[in-house]
Design a protein around this motif. Structure first.
Motif, PDB file in Angstrom:
ATOM      1  N   ARG A   7      -0.371   0.870  -9.262  1.00 32.77           N
ATOM      2  CA  ARG A   7      -0.005   0.038  -8.058  1.00 32.77           C
ATOM      3  C   ARG A   7       1.385   0.834  -7.387  1.00 32.77           C
ATOM      4  O   ARG A   7       2.072   1.124  -7.993  1.00 32.77           O
ATOM      5  CB  ARG A   7       0.282  -1.184  -8.128  1.00 32.77           C
ATOM      6  CG  ARG A   7      -0.976  -2.286  -8.487  1.00 32.77           C
ATOM      7  CD  ARG A   7      -0.130  -3.491  -8.614  1.00 32.77           C
ATOM      8  NE  ARG A   7       0.748  -3.523  -9.839  1.00 32.77           N
ATOM      9  CZ  ARG A   7       0.829  -4.254 -10.883  1.00 32.77           C
ATOM     10  NH1 ARG A   7      -0.084  -5.199 -10.978  1.00 32.77           N
ATOM     11  NH2 ARG A   7       1.664  -4.188 -11.671  1.00 32.77           N
ATOM     12  N   PRO A   8       0.930   1.253  -6.117  1.00 31.67           N
ATOM     13  CA  PRO A   8       1.964   1.740  -5.274  1.00 31.67           C
ATOM     14  C   PRO A   8       3.178   0.652  -5.384  1.00 31.67           C
ATOM     15  O   PRO A   8       3.026  -0.662  -5.490  1.00 31.67           O
ATOM     16  CB  PRO A   8       1.735   1.910  -3.621  1.00 31.67           C
ATOM     17  CG  PRO A   8       0.016   1.994  -3.959  1.00 31.67           C
ATOM     18  CD  PRO A   8      -0.292   0.839  -5.176  1.00 31.67           C
ATOM     19  N   PHE A   9       4.464   1.181  -5.631  1.00 32.76           N
ATOM     20  CA  PHE A   9       5.486   0.210  -5.653  1.00 32.76           C
ATOM     21  C   PHE A   9       6.680   0.756  -4.456  1.00 32.76           C
ATOM     22  O   PHE A   9       7.058   1.931  -4.643  1.00 32.76           O
ATOM     23  CB  PHE A   9       6.161   0.126  -6.798  1.00 32.76           C
ATOM     24  CG  PHE A   9       7.199  -0.888  -6.953  1.00 32.76           C
ATOM     25  CD1 PHE A   9       7.002  -2.087  -7.746  1.00 32.76           C
ATOM     26  CD2 PHE A   9       8.660  -0.651  -6.590  1.00 32.76           C
ATOM     27  CE1 PHE A   9       7.912  -2.933  -7.833  1.00 32.76           C
ATOM     28  CE2 PHE A   9       9.471  -1.519  -6.925  1.00 32.76           C
ATOM     29  CZ  PHE A   9       9.292  -2.624  -7.511  1.00 32.76           C
ATOM     30  N   LEU A  10       6.914  -0.139  -3.279  1.00 29.18           N
ATOM     31  CA  LEU A  10       7.725   0.350  -2.291  1.00 29.18           C
ATOM     32  C   LEU A  10       9.189  -0.241  -2.525  1.00 29.18           C
ATOM     33  O   LEU A  10       9.195  -1.927  -2.672  1.00 29.18           O
ATOM     34  CB  LEU A  10       7.068  -0.277  -1.082  1.00 29.18           C
ATOM     35  CG  LEU A  10       5.604   0.528  -0.873  1.00 29.18           C
ATOM     36  CD1 LEU A  10       5.186  -0.318   0.573  1.00 29.18           C
ATOM     37  CD2 LEU A  10       5.833   1.879  -0.647  1.00 29.18           C
ATOM     38  N   MET A  11      10.182   0.307  -2.121  1.00 30.51           N
ATOM     39  CA  MET A  11      11.449  -0.043  -2.448  1.00 30.51           C
ATOM     40  C   MET A  11      12.268  -0.101  -1.029  1.00 30.51           C
ATOM     41  O   MET A  11      12.387   0.946  -0.697  1.00 30.51           O
ATOM     42  CB  MET A  11      12.323   0.539  -3.480  1.00 30.51           C
ATOM     43  CG  MET A  11      13.664   0.096  -3.644  1.00 30.51           C
ATOM     44  SD  MET A  11      14.611   0.829  -5.179  1.00 30.51           S
ATOM     45  CE  MET A  11      14.774   2.582  -4.640  1.00 30.51           C
ATOM     46  N   GLN A  59      -6.499  -2.835  -1.911  1.00 30.53           N
ATOM     47  CA  GLN A  59      -5.452  -2.391  -2.656  1.00 30.53           C
ATOM     48  C   GLN A  59      -4.279  -3.141  -2.992  1.00 30.53           C
ATOM     49  O   GLN A  59      -3.657  -3.399  -2.165  1.00 30.53           O
ATOM     50  CB  GLN A  59      -5.107  -0.872  -1.904  1.00 30.53           C
ATOM     51  CG  GLN A  59      -4.191  -0.082  -2.789  1.00 30.53           C
ATOM     52  CD  GLN A  59      -4.600   0.447  -4.117  1.00 30.53           C
ATOM     53  OE1 GLN A  59      -5.448   1.100  -4.556  1.00 30.53           O
ATOM     54  NE2 GLN A  59      -3.552   0.018  -5.132  1.00 30.53           N
ATOM     55  N   THR A  60      -4.174  -3.325  -3.972  1.00 25.61           N
ATOM     56  CA  THR A  60      -2.855  -3.887  -4.434  1.00 25.61           C
ATOM     57  C   THR A  60      -1.383  -3.111  -4.371  1.00 25.61           C
ATOM     58  O   THR A  60      -1.592  -1.949  -5.032  1.00 25.61           O
ATOM     59  CB  THR A  60      -2.938  -4.638  -5.938  1.00 25.61           C
ATOM     60  OG1 THR A  60      -3.856  -5.431  -5.919  1.00 25.61           O
ATOM     61  CG2 THR A  60      -1.623  -5.643  -6.100  1.00 25.61           C
ATOM     62  N   ALA A  61      -0.604  -3.616  -3.804  1.00 27.22           N
ATOM     63  CA  ALA A  61       0.752  -3.070  -3.879  1.00 27.22           C
ATOM     64  C   ALA A  61       1.702  -3.898  -4.265  1.00 27.22           C
ATOM     65  O   ALA A  61       1.712  -5.005  -4.189  1.00 27.22           O
ATOM     66  CB  ALA A  61       0.860  -2.299  -2.541  1.00 27.22           C
ATOM     67  N   MET A  62       3.096  -3.287  -4.544  1.00 28.01           N
ATOM     68  CA  MET A  62       4.230  -4.336  -4.784  1.00 28.01           C
ATOM     69  C   MET A  62       5.340  -3.572  -3.985  1.00 28.01           C
ATOM     70  O   MET A  62       5.595  -2.598  -3.653  1.00 28.01           O
ATOM     71  CB  MET A  62       4.424  -4.019  -6.305  1.00 28.01           C
ATOM     72  CG  MET A  62       3.441  -4.614  -7.185  1.00 28.01           C
ATOM     73  SD  MET A  62       3.598  -4.349  -8.921  1.00 28.01           S
ATOM     74  CE  MET A  62       5.110  -5.454  -9.223  1.00 28.01           C
ATOM     75  N   CYS A  63       6.452  -4.547  -4.016  1.00 29.50           N
ATOM     76  CA  CYS A  63       7.768  -4.189  -3.256  1.00 29.50           C
ATOM     77  C   CYS A  63       8.954  -4.854  -3.816  1.00 29.50           C
ATOM     78  O   CYS A  63       8.651  -6.051  -4.298  1.00 29.50           O
ATOM     79  CB  CYS A  63       7.459  -4.220  -1.813  1.00 29.50           C
ATOM     80  SG  CYS A  63       7.201  -5.874  -1.078  1.00 29.50           S
ATOM     81  N   PHE A  78       4.854  11.208  -0.304  1.00 28.32           N
ATOM     82  CA  PHE A  78       3.814   9.741  -0.857  1.00 28.32           C
ATOM     83  C   PHE A  78       3.358   9.129   0.324  1.00 28.32           C
ATOM     84  O   PHE A  78       4.286   8.762   1.319  1.00 28.32           O
ATOM     85  CB  PHE A  78       4.690   8.656  -1.617  1.00 28.32           C
ATOM     86  CG  PHE A  78       3.389   7.894  -1.947  1.00 28.32           C
ATOM     87  CD1 PHE A  78       2.622   7.804  -2.932  1.00 28.32           C
ATOM     88  CD2 PHE A  78       3.621   6.640  -1.324  1.00 28.32           C
ATOM     89  CE1 PHE A  78       1.739   6.735  -3.395  1.00 28.32           C
ATOM     90  CE2 PHE A  78       2.766   5.680  -1.640  1.00 28.32           C
ATOM     91  CZ  PHE A  78       1.903   5.575  -2.581  1.00 28.32           C
ATOM     92  N   SER A  79       2.165   8.930   0.687  1.00 35.39           N
ATOM     93  CA  SER A  79       1.672   8.139   1.927  1.00 35.39           C
ATOM     94  C   SER A  79       0.529   7.462   1.629  1.00 35.39           C
ATOM     95  O   SER A  79      -0.337   7.480   0.660  1.00 35.39           O
ATOM     96  CB  SER A  79       1.341   8.955   2.972  1.00 35.39           C
ATOM     97  OG  SER A  79       0.209  10.057   2.580  1.00 35.39           O
ATOM     98  N   PHE A  80       0.185   6.207   2.523  1.00 32.37           N
ATOM     99  CA  PHE A  80      -1.146   5.784   2.348  1.00 32.37           C
ATOM    100  C   PHE A  80      -2.113   6.483   3.465  1.00 32.37           C
ATOM    101  O   PHE A  80      -1.823   6.487   4.388  1.00 32.37           O
ATOM    102  CB  PHE A  80      -0.826   4.149   2.837  1.00 32.37           C
ATOM    103  CG  PHE A  80      -0.165   3.188   1.919  1.00 32.37           C
ATOM    104  CD1 PHE A  80      -0.726   2.489   0.845  1.00 32.37           C
ATOM    105  CD2 PHE A  80       1.089   2.888   2.303  1.00 32.37           C
ATOM    106  CE1 PHE A  80      -0.145   1.868   0.169  1.00 32.37           C
ATOM    107  CE2 PHE A  80       1.882   2.042   1.544  1.00 32.37           C
ATOM    108  CZ  PHE A  80       1.250   1.564   0.294  1.00 32.37           C
ATOM    109  N   PHE A  81      -3.307   6.717   2.746  1.00 33.10           N
ATOM    110  CA  PHE A  81      -4.357   7.240   3.493  1.00 33.10           C
ATOM    111  C   PHE A  81      -5.298   6.196   3.683  1.00 33.10           C
ATOM    112  O   PHE A  81      -5.937   5.648   2.834  1.00 33.10           O
ATOM    113  CB  PHE A  81      -4.875   8.560   2.628  1.00 33.10           C
ATOM    114  CG  PHE A  81      -5.731   9.260   3.483  1.00 33.10           C
ATOM    115  CD1 PHE A  81      -5.351  10.408   3.879  1.00 33.10           C
ATOM    116  CD2 PHE A  81      -7.276   9.030   3.481  1.00 33.10           C
ATOM    117  CE1 PHE A  81      -6.179  11.487   4.540  1.00 33.10           C
ATOM    118  CE2 PHE A  81      -7.878   9.926   4.371  1.00 33.10           C
ATOM    119  CZ  PHE A  81      -7.505  11.205   4.954  1.00 33.10           C
TER     120      PHE A  81
END
Length: 132
Positions: A7-11, A59-63, A78-81
């Motif tokens: 999963r993408p992880f955004l800080m 699409q699951t992501a975390m932050c 890194f980007s969301f396409f």
């Protein structure tokens, strides 16, 4: 037994919930799954996001709102396409995500796509929006 999950992880630094709320408002099949918040004991400011999970178009992501100050932020490497079905949808989402952000590639025909734009939103997260 579950398999491997990626999963993408955004800080973020204090804007995680605001960003998640914006993102889930833009795409179908999107929702905030869970939010755990910092309490009085910290280490982050009380009420900010200790860990959250959200889904964007399946699409699951975390932050997180990082309690530590750091010298780095998001980068366009890194980007969301995002593939979108209509020009209207692409233009609407580009306008919302691009507000107070930065356009890296203006909305145009680049040969590989009839209509495409690449931008950083106001939180610094990078998005590539493509007309299918």
């Amino acid at each position: 037994m579950p398999g491997t999950t990626i999963r993408p992880f955004l800080m973020f630094e204090g804007k995680a919930e605001e960003a998640m709320s914006l993102y889930v408002s833009l795409f179908p099949e999107s929702r905030i799954e869970s939010i755990n918040r910092y309490g009085r004991e910290g280490p982050g400011p009380e009420g900010t996001v200790q860990l959250a999970s959200f889904t964007l178009a399946g699409q699951t992501a975390m932050c997180i709102d990082s309690p530590a100050k750091h010298t780095f932020t998001f980068t366009p490497s890194f980007s969301f396409f995002v593939d979108l079905k209509t020009e209207e949808e692409l233009e609407r989402i580009a306008a919302i995500l691009g507000k107070d952000g930065a356009v890296l590639m203006p909305l145009d025909n680049y040969g590989f796509s009839r209509k495409f734009t690449w931008l950083n939103d106001r939180f610094g997260v990078s998005w590539q929006l493509n007309l299918q």
